[in-house]
Write a protein that holds these residues in place. Sequence first.
Motif, PDB file in Angstrom:
ATOM      1  N   ARG A 196       0.705  -1.241  -0.017  1.00 42.47           N
ATOM      2  CA  ARG A 196       0.024   0.068  -0.091  1.00 42.47           C
ATOM      3  C   ARG A 196       0.877   1.320  -0.128  1.00 42.47           C
ATOM      4  NH1 ARG A 196      -4.068   3.159   3.112  1.00 42.47           N
ATOM      5  NH2 ARG A 196      -2.736   2.839   4.949  1.00 42.47           N
ATOM      6  N   VAL A 197       2.018   1.381   0.578  1.00 44.38           N
ATOM      7  CA  VAL A 197       2.639   2.429   0.733  1.00 44.38           C
ATOM      8  C   VAL A 197       4.159   2.341   0.408  1.00 44.38           C
ATOM      9  CG1 VAL A 197       3.983   4.009   2.602  1.00 44.38           C
ATOM     10  CG2 VAL A 197       1.292   3.172   2.573  1.00 44.38           C
ATOM     11  N   GLY A 198       4.699   3.268  -0.257  1.00 41.68           N
ATOM     12  CA  GLY A 198       6.221   3.274  -0.540  1.00 41.68           C
ATOM     13  C   GLY A 198       6.941   4.163   0.287  1.00 41.68           C
ATOM     14  N   LEU A 199       7.700   3.622   1.046  1.00 40.87           N
ATOM     15  CA  LEU A 199       8.428   4.673   1.967  1.00 40.87           C
ATOM     16  C   LEU A 199       9.891   5.376   1.127  1.00 40.87           C
ATOM     17  CD1 LEU A 199       9.263   5.977   4.700  1.00 40.87           C
ATOM     18  CD2 LEU A 199      10.640   3.808   5.371  1.00 40.87           C
ATOM     19  N   LEU A 200       9.671   6.536   0.926  1.00 40.05           N
ATOM     20  CA  LEU A 200      10.670   7.201  -0.107  1.00 40.05           C
ATOM     21  C   LEU A 200      11.589   7.714   0.902  1.00 40.05           C
ATOM     22  CD1 LEU A 200      11.775   8.219  -2.600  1.00 40.05           C
ATOM     23  CD2 LEU A 200      10.024   9.903  -2.651  1.00 40.05           C
ATOM     24  N   LEU A 201      12.974   7.394   1.121  1.00 38.70           N
ATOM     25  CA  LEU A 201      13.807   7.801   2.139  1.00 38.70           C
ATOM     26  C   LEU A 201      14.438   9.243   1.226  1.00 38.70           C
ATOM     27  CD1 LEU A 201      15.447   4.542   3.208  1.00 38.70           C
ATOM     28  CD2 LEU A 201      13.704   6.019   4.320  1.00 38.70           C
ATOM     29  N   GLY A 202      14.603  10.279   1.993  1.00 40.11           N
ATOM     30  CA  GLY A 202      14.945  11.510   1.600  1.00 40.11           C
ATOM     31  C   GLY A 202      16.422  11.584   1.488  1.00 40.11           C
ATOM     32  N   THR A 203      16.699  12.603   0.751  1.00 41.07           N
ATOM     33  CA  THR A 203      18.187  12.787   0.413  1.00 41.07           C
ATOM     34  C   THR A 203      18.290  14.350  -0.077  1.00 41.07           C
ATOM     35  OG1 THR A 203      20.344  12.135  -0.407  1.00 41.07           O
ATOM     36  CG2 THR A 203      18.317  12.008  -2.075  1.00 41.07           C
ATOM     37  N   SER A 204      19.254  14.850  -0.108  1.00 37.99           N
ATOM     38  CA  SER A 204      19.520  16.317  -0.584  1.00 37.99           C
ATOM     39  C   SER A 204      19.087  16.438  -1.998  1.00 37.99           C
ATOM     40  CB  SER A 204      21.006  16.914  -0.361  1.00 37.99           C
ATOM     41  OG  SER A 204      21.182  18.246  -0.919  1.00 37.99           O
ATOM     42  N   ARG A 205      18.715  17.528  -2.344  1.00 39.69           N
ATOM     43  CA  ARG A 205      18.400  17.601  -4.007  1.00 39.69           C
ATOM     44  C   ARG A 205      19.628  17.917  -4.657  1.00 39.69           C
ATOM     45  NH1 ARG A 205      16.382  20.992  -8.170  1.00 39.69           N
ATOM     46  NH2 ARG A 205      14.227  19.962  -8.972  1.00 39.69           N
ATOM     47  N   TYR A 206      20.454  18.478  -4.036  1.00 39.15           N
ATOM     48  CA  TYR A 206      21.790  18.820  -4.463  1.00 39.15           C
ATOM     49  C   TYR A 206      23.049  18.177  -4.047  1.00 39.15           C
ATOM     50  CZ  TYR A 206      18.797  22.849  -6.167  1.00 39.15           C
ATOM     51  OH  TYR A 206      17.826  23.491  -6.609  1.00 39.15           O
ATOM     52  N   SER A 207      24.039  17.868  -5.067  1.00 40.52           N
ATOM     53  CA  SER A 207      25.294  17.259  -4.577  1.00 40.52           C
ATOM     54  C   SER A 207      26.166  18.028  -4.020  1.00 40.52           C
ATOM     55  CB  SER A 207      25.849  16.376  -5.673  1.00 40.52           C
ATOM     56  OG  SER A 207      26.365  17.241  -6.675  1.00 40.52           O
ATOM     57  N   ARG A 208      27.319  17.402  -3.307  1.00 37.09           N
ATOM     58  CA  ARG A 208      28.334  18.109  -2.756  1.00 37.09           C
ATOM     59  C   ARG A 208      29.097  18.747  -3.773  1.00 37.09           C
ATOM     60  NH1 ARG A 208      28.785  13.223  -0.007  1.00 37.09           N
ATOM     61  NH2 ARG A 208      30.376  12.659  -1.375  1.00 37.09           N
ATOM     62  N   GLU A 209      29.040  18.431  -4.943  1.00 39.19           N
ATOM     63  CA  GLU A 209      30.085  18.794  -6.033  1.00 39.19           C
ATOM     64  C   GLU A 209      29.255  19.884  -6.797  1.00 39.19           C
ATOM     65  OE1 GLU A 209      29.213  15.757  -5.662  1.00 39.19           O
ATOM     66  OE2 GLU A 209      31.453  15.181  -4.560  1.00 39.19           O
ATOM     67  N   GLY A 210      27.925  20.172  -6.413  1.00 39.80           N
ATOM     68  CA  GLY A 210      27.264  21.128  -7.335  1.00 39.80           C
ATOM     69  C   GLY A 210      26.254  20.506  -8.253  1.00 39.80           C
ATOM     70  N   GLY A 211      25.076  21.015  -8.453  1.00 35.99           N
ATOM     71  CA  GLY A 211      24.247  20.304  -9.443  1.00 35.99           C
ATOM     72  C   GLY A 211      23.085  19.566  -8.899  1.00 35.99           C
ATOM     73  N   ILE A 212      22.192  18.684  -9.413  1.00 33.97           N
ATOM     74  CA  ILE A 212      21.239  17.991  -8.931  1.00 33.97           C
ATOM     75  C   ILE A 212      21.899  16.684  -8.439  1.00 33.97           C
ATOM     76  CG2 ILE A 212      19.293  16.794  -9.274  1.00 33.97           C
ATOM     77  CD1 ILE A 212      18.864  19.657  -9.175  1.00 33.97           C
ATOM     78  N   ASN A 213      21.497  16.123  -7.493  1.00 27.91           N
ATOM     79  CA  ASN A 213      21.840  14.832  -6.917  1.00 27.91           C
ATOM     80  C   ASN A 213      21.230  13.675  -7.616  1.00 27.91           C
ATOM     81  OD1 ASN A 213      22.581  12.691  -5.323  1.00 27.91           O
ATOM     82  ND2 ASN A 213      21.655  13.325  -3.352  1.00 27.91           N
ATOM     83  N   ASP A 214      22.086  13.005  -8.257  1.00 24.03           N
ATOM     84  CA  ASP A 214      21.437  11.920  -9.145  1.00 24.03           C
ATOM     85  C   ASP A 214      20.555  10.883  -8.067  1.00 24.03           C
ATOM     86  OD1 ASP A 214      23.623  10.556  -8.430  1.00 24.03           O
ATOM     87  OD2 ASP A 214      24.305   9.901 -10.293  1.00 24.03           O
ATOM     88  N   HIS A 215      21.212  10.600  -6.836  1.00 26.32           N
ATOM     89  CA  HIS A 215      20.515   9.748  -6.053  1.00 26.32           C
ATOM     90  C   HIS A 215      19.058  10.228  -5.821  1.00 26.32           C
ATOM     91  CE1 HIS A 215      24.003   7.846  -4.177  1.00 26.32           C
ATOM     92  NE2 HIS A 215      24.191   7.549  -5.542  1.00 26.32           N
ATOM     93  N   GLN A 217      27.010   8.919  -8.583  1.00 25.67           N
ATOM     94  CA  GLN A 217      27.462   9.665  -7.627  1.00 25.67           C
ATOM     95  C   GLN A 217      27.649   8.573  -6.249  1.00 25.67           C
ATOM     96  OE1 GLN A 217      24.648  12.629  -6.975  1.00 25.67           O
ATOM     97  NE2 GLN A 217      25.817  14.085  -8.509  1.00 25.67           N
ATOM     98  N   SER A 218      27.652   7.192  -6.531  1.00 25.17           N
ATOM     99  CA  SER A 218      27.844   6.111  -5.768  1.00 25.17           C
ATOM    100  C   SER A 218      29.378   5.815  -5.472  1.00 25.17           C
ATOM    101  CB  SER A 218      27.154   4.913  -5.948  1.00 25.17           C
ATOM    102  OG  SER A 218      25.662   5.195  -5.576  1.00 25.17           O
ATOM    103  N   ASP A 219      30.067   6.881  -5.118  1.00 23.05           N
ATOM    104  CA  ASP A 219      31.364   6.802  -5.143  1.00 23.05           C
ATOM    105  C   ASP A 219      32.044   6.089  -3.991  1.00 23.05           C
ATOM    106  OD1 ASP A 219      30.971   8.730  -3.230  1.00 23.05           O
ATOM    107  OD2 ASP A 219      31.806  10.463  -4.213  1.00 23.05           O
ATOM    108  N   TRP A 220      33.361   6.003  -3.736  1.00 26.64           N
ATOM    109  CA  TRP A 220      34.075   5.494  -2.816  1.00 26.64           C
ATOM    110  C   TRP A 220      33.610   5.867  -1.268  1.00 26.64           C
ATOM    111  CZ3 TRP A 220      37.349   7.342   0.578  1.00 26.64           C
ATOM    112  CH2 TRP A 220      38.007   8.726   0.269  1.00 26.64           C
ATOM    113  N   GLN A 221      33.509   7.089  -1.020  1.00 26.18           N
ATOM    114  CA  GLN A 221      33.092   7.812   0.090  1.00 26.18           C
ATOM    115  C   GLN A 221      31.614   7.249   0.478  1.00 26.18           C
ATOM    116  OE1 GLN A 221      33.604  11.917  -1.192  1.00 26.18           O
ATOM    117  NE2 GLN A 221      35.317  12.185   0.043  1.00 26.18           N
ATOM    118  N   ASN A 222      30.666   7.314  -0.397  1.00 21.78           N
ATOM    119  CA  ASN A 222      29.518   6.874   0.044  1.00 21.78           C
ATOM    120  C   ASN A 222      29.550   5.344   0.605  1.00 21.78           C
ATOM    121  OD1 ASN A 222      27.623   8.964  -0.513  1.00 21.78           O
ATOM    122  ND2 ASN A 222      27.630   8.689  -2.756  1.00 21.78           N
ATOM    123  N   LYS A 223      30.310   4.544  -0.331  1.00 20.95           N
ATOM    124  CA  LYS A 223      30.155   3.097  -0.019  1.00 20.95           C
ATOM    125  C   LYS A 223      31.065   2.793   1.156  1.00 20.95           C
ATOM    126  CE  LYS A 223      29.557   1.755  -4.805  1.00 20.95           C
ATOM    127  NZ  LYS A 223      29.884   1.078  -5.910  1.00 20.95           N
TER     128      LYS A 223
END
Length: 221
Positions: A51-70, A179-185
């Motif tokens: 019934r419900v999808g739980l959409l986990l939030g994240t920032s709209r913008y990346s640390r490098e600038g521009g839209i966060n593709d996640h 943007q799933s780089d080594w820092q994220n992982k």
Amino acid sequence: MGSWSTLKVWVTGLLITILSAVAFIGYCNWLVDSETTGRLYSDTDQLPYSRVGLLLGTSRYSREGGINDHYILRIESAKKLFQAGKIDYILISGDNSTPYYDEPTTIRRDLLKMGIPENRIYRDYAGFRTLDSIVRADSVFGEHRFIVISQAYHNKRAVYIAVNKGIDAIAFNAGDGSQSDWQNKTREILARVLAVIEVHLLSTDPKFLGPKIMIGETPPT
């Protein structure tokens, strides 16, 4: 001679500590992987309805600038699941800790632009951490079964927390993006250790709970 013996004891103790820490980190990550097997989906057709999808939030913008593709991948996945009839409601759970940063409202605004009806979107403003989002979806919003929407590596930890809190959650993988780089992982490896400790040793609860909000009955938040 005494100094050399002391040094050997110190070095041996340090090596044992390091090896024990590495082994514990490896065990925690194996545990998260093994206990979430069969609960993550990447194919919309194979994903069971919830019934419900739980959409986990994240920032709209990346640390490098521009839209966060996640961010883009998550909201596009939520739209895809809604349009495919896999979910009826979207619960956005994210950080709203300051007046200048409001993940749920930003995501809601974009979902509305994408054609998701206003009465099908709920916001959880106290999803400060993954554990908070998962537990509050059950305890505050009354959803004991739901689909988590995020990146695969994040989904595993979220579903692990859910299962060990007695919640019947599955997940849809939104795709890693560029943007799933080594820092994220690397952060995720350590975040899984914290999740295991909080679930099994500390019995950590969300920062806030609050009054019940029944999705589909209570007006959208």
